[in-house]
Motif scaffolding. Structure first.
Motif, PDB file in Angstrom:
ATOM      1  N   ASP A 131       0.844  -1.191   0.000  1.00 14.02           N
ATOM      2  CA  ASP A 131       0.000   0.000   0.000  1.00 14.02           C
ATOM      3  C   ASP A 131       0.879   1.241   0.000  1.00 14.02           C
ATOM      4  OD1 ASP A 131      -2.384  -1.408  -0.037  1.00 14.02           O
ATOM      5  OD2 ASP A 131      -2.431  -1.609   2.153  1.00 14.02           O
ATOM      6  N   GLN A 132       0.237   2.386  -0.097  1.00 18.49           N
ATOM      7  CA  GLN A 132       0.982   3.644  -0.185  1.00 18.49           C
ATOM      8  C   GLN A 132       2.003   3.781   0.942  1.00 18.49           C
ATOM      9  OE1 GLN A 132       0.586   5.130  -2.812  1.00 18.49           O
ATOM     10  NE2 GLN A 132      -1.517   5.293  -3.475  1.00 18.49           N
ATOM     11  N   LEU A 133       3.213   4.167   0.581  1.00 15.80           N
ATOM     12  CA  LEU A 133       4.262   4.446   1.555  1.00 15.80           C
ATOM     13  C   LEU A 133       4.577   5.940   1.499  1.00 15.80           C
ATOM     14  CD1 LEU A 133       4.619   1.309   1.398  1.00 15.80           C
ATOM     15  CD2 LEU A 133       7.065   1.698   1.717  1.00 15.80           C
ATOM     16  N   ALA A 134       4.447   6.604   2.644  1.00 15.77           N
ATOM     17  CA  ALA A 134       4.645   8.060   2.685  1.00 15.77           C
ATOM     18  C   ALA A 134       6.065   8.453   2.294  1.00 15.77           C
ATOM     19  CB  ALA A 134       4.319   8.576   4.089  1.00 15.77           C
ATOM     20  N   GLU A 135       7.014   7.535   2.473  1.00 19.67           N
ATOM     21  CA  GLU A 135       8.416   7.850   2.193  1.00 19.67           C
ATOM     22  C   GLU A 135       8.649   8.272   0.740  1.00 19.67           C
ATOM     23  OE1 GLU A 135       8.415   5.337   5.838  1.00 19.67           O
ATOM     24  OE2 GLU A 135       7.324   5.378   3.942  1.00 19.67           O
ATOM     25  N   TYR A 136       7.856   7.757  -0.190  1.00 14.61           N
ATOM     26  CA  TYR A 136       8.064   8.087  -1.600  1.00 14.61           C
ATOM     27  C   TYR A 136       7.763   9.558  -1.895  1.00 14.61           C
ATOM     28  CZ  TYR A 136       8.797   3.280  -3.178  1.00 14.61           C
ATOM     29  OH  TYR A 136       9.312   2.029  -3.403  1.00 14.61           O
ATOM     30  N   ALA A 137       6.788  10.115  -1.176  1.00 14.55           N
ATOM     31  CA  ALA A 137       6.376  11.492  -1.463  1.00 14.55           C
ATOM     32  C   ALA A 137       7.482  12.490  -1.167  1.00 14.55           C
ATOM     33  CB  ALA A 137       5.123  11.837  -0.657  1.00 14.55           C
ATOM     34  N   THR A 138       8.375  12.150  -0.255  1.00 14.27           N
ATOM     35  CA  THR A 138       9.439  13.075   0.141  1.00 14.27           C
ATOM     36  C   THR A 138      10.826  12.595  -0.297  1.00 14.27           C
ATOM     37  OG1 THR A 138       9.571  11.984   2.310  1.00 14.27           O
ATOM     38  CG2 THR A 138       8.123  13.898   2.129  1.00 14.27           C
ATOM     39  N   LEU A 139      10.867  11.536  -1.063  1.00 14.03           N
ATOM     40  CA  LEU A 139      12.144  10.970  -1.495  1.00 14.03           C
ATOM     41  C   LEU A 139      12.861  11.923  -2.450  1.00 14.03           C
ATOM     42  CD1 LEU A 139      13.669   8.256  -1.083  1.00 14.03           C
ATOM     43  CD2 LEU A 139      12.646   7.500  -3.228  1.00 14.03           C
ATOM     44  N   ARG A 140      14.098  12.279  -2.117  1.00 12.84           N
ATOM     45  CA  ARG A 140      14.861  13.209  -2.943  1.00 12.84           C
ATOM     46  C   ARG A 140      15.703  12.440  -3.962  1.00 12.84           C
ATOM     47  NH1 ARG A 140      14.802  18.296  -1.129  1.00 12.84           N
ATOM     48  NH2 ARG A 140      16.779  18.812  -2.168  1.00 12.84           N
ATOM     49  N   ARG A 141      15.030  11.642  -4.746  1.00 12.95           N
ATOM     50  CA  ARG A 141      15.641  10.885  -5.825  1.00 12.95           C
ATOM     51  C   ARG A 141      14.620  10.777  -6.951  1.00 12.95           C
ATOM     52  NH1 ARG A 141      19.475  11.209  -3.122  1.00 12.95           N
ATOM     53  NH2 ARG A 141      21.145   9.748  -2.632  1.00 12.95           N
ATOM     54  N   PRO A 142      15.050  10.734  -8.215  1.00 21.06           N
ATOM     55  CA  PRO A 142      14.116  10.454  -9.299  1.00 21.06           C
ATOM     56  C   PRO A 142      13.467   9.088  -9.095  1.00 21.06           C
ATOM     57  CG  PRO A 142      16.184  11.315 -10.175  1.00 21.06           C
ATOM     58  CD  PRO A 142      16.421  11.033  -8.725  1.00 21.06           C
ATOM     59  N   VAL A 143      12.155   9.016  -9.287  1.00 22.93           N
ATOM     60  CA  VAL A 143      11.410   7.774  -9.102  1.00 22.93           C
ATOM     61  C   VAL A 143      10.442   7.585 -10.256  1.00 22.93           C
ATOM     62  CG1 VAL A 143       9.840   6.462  -7.612  1.00 22.93           C
ATOM     63  CG2 VAL A 143      11.536   7.973  -6.581  1.00 22.93           C
ATOM     64  N   VAL A 144      10.338   6.356 -10.739  1.00 24.63           N
ATOM     65  CA  VAL A 144       9.323   5.956 -11.713  1.00 24.63           C
ATOM     66  C   VAL A 144       8.742   4.643 -11.223  1.00 24.63           C
ATOM     67  CG1 VAL A 144       8.889   5.206 -14.088  1.00 24.63           C
ATOM     68  CG2 VAL A 144      10.443   7.116 -13.659  1.00 24.63           C
ATOM     69  N   THR A 145       7.444   4.446 -11.404  1.00 24.10           N
ATOM     70  CA  THR A 145       6.833   3.194 -10.989  1.00 24.10           C
ATOM     71  C   THR A 145       6.354   2.405 -12.200  1.00 24.10           C
ATOM     72  OG1 THR A 145       4.601   4.101 -10.759  1.00 24.10           O
ATOM     73  CG2 THR A 145       6.046   4.223  -8.834  1.00 24.10           C
ATOM     74  N   ILE A 146       6.264   1.097 -12.015  1.00 22.15           N
ATOM     75  CA  ILE A 146       5.680   0.203 -13.010  1.00 22.15           C
ATOM     76  C   ILE A 146       4.426  -0.395 -12.403  1.00 22.15           C
ATOM     77  CG2 ILE A 146       5.985  -1.972 -14.270  1.00 22.15           C
ATOM     78  CD1 ILE A 146       8.871  -1.275 -14.681  1.00 22.15           C
ATOM     79  N   ASP A 147       3.274  -0.054 -12.998  1.00 27.84           N
ATOM     80  CA  ASP A 147       1.974  -0.571 -12.562  1.00 27.84           C
ATOM     81  C   ASP A 147       1.727  -0.303 -11.071  1.00 27.84           C
ATOM     82  OD1 ASP A 147      -0.472  -1.718 -13.083  1.00 27.84           O
ATOM     83  OD2 ASP A 147       0.187  -3.748 -12.636  1.00 27.84           O
ATOM     84  N   ARG A 148       2.035   0.907 -10.646  1.00 28.13           N
ATOM     85  CA  ARG A 148       1.848   1.265  -9.238  1.00 28.13           C
ATOM     86  C   ARG A 148       1.686   2.763  -9.094  1.00 28.13           C
ATOM     87  NH1 ARG A 148       6.144   0.526  -4.217  1.00 28.13           N
ATOM     88  NH2 ARG A 148       4.613   0.662  -2.537  1.00 28.13           N
ATOM     89  N   GLU A 149       0.591   3.199  -8.482  1.00 29.86           N
ATOM     90  CA  GLU A 149       0.361   4.614  -8.245  1.00 29.86           C
ATOM     91  C   GLU A 149       0.882   4.980  -6.856  1.00 29.86           C
ATOM     92  OE1 GLU A 149      -3.696   5.663  -8.837  1.00 29.86           O
ATOM     93  OE2 GLU A 149      -3.784   4.899 -10.894  1.00 29.86           O
ATOM     94  N   LEU A 150       1.826   5.921  -6.814  1.00 33.26           N
ATOM     95  CA  LEU A 150       2.414   6.326  -5.535  1.00 33.26           C
ATOM     96  C   LEU A 150       2.064   7.765  -5.179  1.00 33.26           C
ATOM     97  CD1 LEU A 150       5.967   4.716  -5.607  1.00 33.26           C
ATOM     98  CD2 LEU A 150       4.065   4.133  -4.113  1.00 33.26           C
ATOM     99  N   ALA A 151       2.281   8.661  -6.103  1.00 32.32           N
ATOM    100  CA  ALA A 151       2.011  10.084  -5.877  1.00 32.32           C
ATOM    101  C   ALA A 151       1.764  10.727  -7.242  1.00 32.32           C
ATOM    102  CB  ALA A 151       3.189  10.752  -5.167  1.00 32.32           C
ATOM    103  N   PRO A 152       0.997  11.834  -7.277  1.00 27.19           N
ATOM    104  CA  PRO A 152       0.656  12.448  -8.563  1.00 27.19           C
ATOM    105  C   PRO A 152       1.864  12.863  -9.401  1.00 27.19           C
ATOM    106  CG  PRO A 152      -0.736  13.331  -6.816  1.00 27.19           C
ATOM    107  CD  PRO A 152       0.320  12.513  -6.148  1.00 27.19           C
TER     108      PRO A 152
END
Length: 332
Positions: A131-152
Motif C-alpha cells: 500500500d501507499q508508503l509516505a516515504e516516496y512522497a518526500t524521497l529526494r531521488r528520481p522515481v518511476v513506478t511500473i503498474d503502481r500509483e504512488l504520488a501524482p
C-alpha cells in the motif's frame, strides 16, 4: 611495475606519456583533449590493465551509475521478466540495477528505500505491491513506478489494465459464458482490471462475482485460499477471469481436481502473458502486457529525470498506459 601490483593512475600516465591530470580528464570526460591523446590514454589503460576507482568517480560526478529496482519477488514470472528488461534498458544508458525484493512487506520496502538512498543510487524504479508508503512522497531521488500509483508527481508506466479487463471479460461472454467470476489479488476501486470486468458485465446486465486472495500470502497458503475461493462460487460460475497468469494456473488446477472440463465446463482467461508462463501453459488464453515496452519507457522517463536539475517543484504527471494484446489459447 611488479607483476602482483595493482595498476595505478601514474602507471597509465607513464605508459601514455602524459600527466596524471590528463589521464583523469580522459576518464571523467572533462575539458578539451585531442582524439589522439584520448586514444593514447585509452590504449595505455588497456595495456596496463587499469581499473578506474568507481567510488572516487561517483564522488566527483555525484553519480553512481546505479538505479534501485524494487519488486515483490523475481520468483514471480512477471517481475522476473521486468527485472531482465529493466537491466537491458538501463545498460543502454550506461546504468546498472541494484535489484531488491520486498516480498510484499511494507517494512522491508522502507528498509530497502533507506538502503538505496544510502548507496546514493541515481534513481529508483518501483514495482512493489505494498500500500501507499509516505516515504516516496518526500524521497529526494528520481522515481518511476511500473503498474503502481504512488504520488501524482511520480510517473507510472503500466499496461492498459482497464481495457485488458474489458477484453478478457468480453471474450468470455462471446464464447458463451454467462456467470464469469473475477479472481483477483485485491478487490478495490483502484483495481483497473476489475473495473474493466465490471464495466462489461454492467453493459450485459450480468451481476459481477468477485473473489480475492491476497497477493502476498505465502505458499502453500495462497493456493489453498484460491481453491477455497473457487469452491465458494463453483455452483454459480461458468468461467474465471484471473488478473494474473499464476492465478490462472491455479484455476486450471482447481478445474482438474474437480473434473471440470476446460473450456467445456469452465472457461479460464489469465493476464500477463510472460514468456515463462507461455512456455509452461502454452494453451492458456491470456491478456499479454507489453512488458519490454513498459520497462524501456520507465527507464527513459527515469533517465530524463536524472538529467534534470534538482529543486524544481513537483508537478502532476498522467499515467502512461500501453496497449495490451489478447493471446488466444485453448482455455476459453
Amino acid at each position: 611495475m611488479a607483476a602482483n601490483k595493482e595498476p595505478r593512475l601514474g602507471d597509465v600516465a607513464a605508459r601514455a606519456g602524459v600527466s596524471v591530470a590528463t589521464v583523469s580528464r580522459v576518464l571523467n570526460n572533462r575539458g578539451y583533449l585531442s582524439e589522439a591523446t584520448r586514444a593514447r590514454v585509452m590504449a595505455a589503460i588497456d595495456e596496463v590493465g587499469y581499473q578506474p576507482n568507481e567510488v572516487a568517480r561517483s564522488l566527483l560526478s555525484h553519480r553512481t551509475g546505479t538505479v534501485g529496482l524494487i519488486v515483490p519477488s523475481v520468483a514471480i514470472p512477471f517481475f522476473g521478466e521486468v527485472a531482465v528488461h529493466i537491466e537491458d534498458a538501463l545498460a543502454q544508458h550506461g546504468l546498472r540495477p541494484l535489484l531488491c525484493n520486498s516480498y510484499g512487506r511494507a517494512d522491508r520496502e522502507r528498509d530497502l528505500l533507506r538502503s538505496l538512498v544510502g548507496h546514493r543510487v541515481d534513481g529508483i524504479i518501483s514495482g512493489a505491491h505494498n500500500d501507499q508508503l509516505a516515504e516516496y512522497a518526500t524521497l529526494r531521488r528520481p522515481v518511476v513506478t511500473i503498474d503502481r500509483e504512488l504520488a501524482p508527481h511520480i510517473p507510472n508506466v503500466r499496461a492498459d489494465n482497464e481495457e485488458g479487463g474489458r477484453l478478457a471479460t468480453q471474450l468470455l461472454l462471446d464464447h458463451g459464458a454467462r456467470r464469469p467470476v473475477l479472481l483477483t489479488s485485491r478487490s478495490h476501486e483502484r483495481n483497473l482490471r476489475e473495473r474493466g470486468y465490471r464495466g462489461v458485465l454492467a453493459e450485459a446486465a450480468i451481476e459481477p462475482l468477485v473473489v480475492a486472495v491476497d497477493f502476498n500470502l505465502p505458499e502453500p497458503e495462497r493456493t489453498t485460499a484460491i481453491m477455497a475461493a473457487l469452491d465458494s462460487v463453483s455452483a454459480t460460475m461458468d468461467a474465471v477471469f484471473c488478473t494474473d497468469d499464476l492465478l490462472a494456473a491455479t484455476a486450471l488446477e482447481w478445474a482438474h481436481r474437480h473434473r471440470r472440463d476446460v473450456p467445456g465446463d469452465v472457461r479460464v482467461v489469465g493476464f500477463d502473458g510472460t514468456a515463462t508462463m507461455r512456455r509452461i501453459l502454452p494453451g492458456l488464453t491470456t491478456i499479454a502486457q507489453p512488458i519490454a515496452d513498459m520497462c524501456s519507457t520507465a527507464v527513459r522517463l527515469l533517465v530524463e529525470q536524472i538529467g534534470q536539475e534538482p529543486g524544481a517543484e513537483p508537478t502532476p504527471v498522467p499515467a502512461i498506459a500501453l496497449p495490451v494484446t489478447v493471446v488466444e489459447g485453448r482455455t476459453a
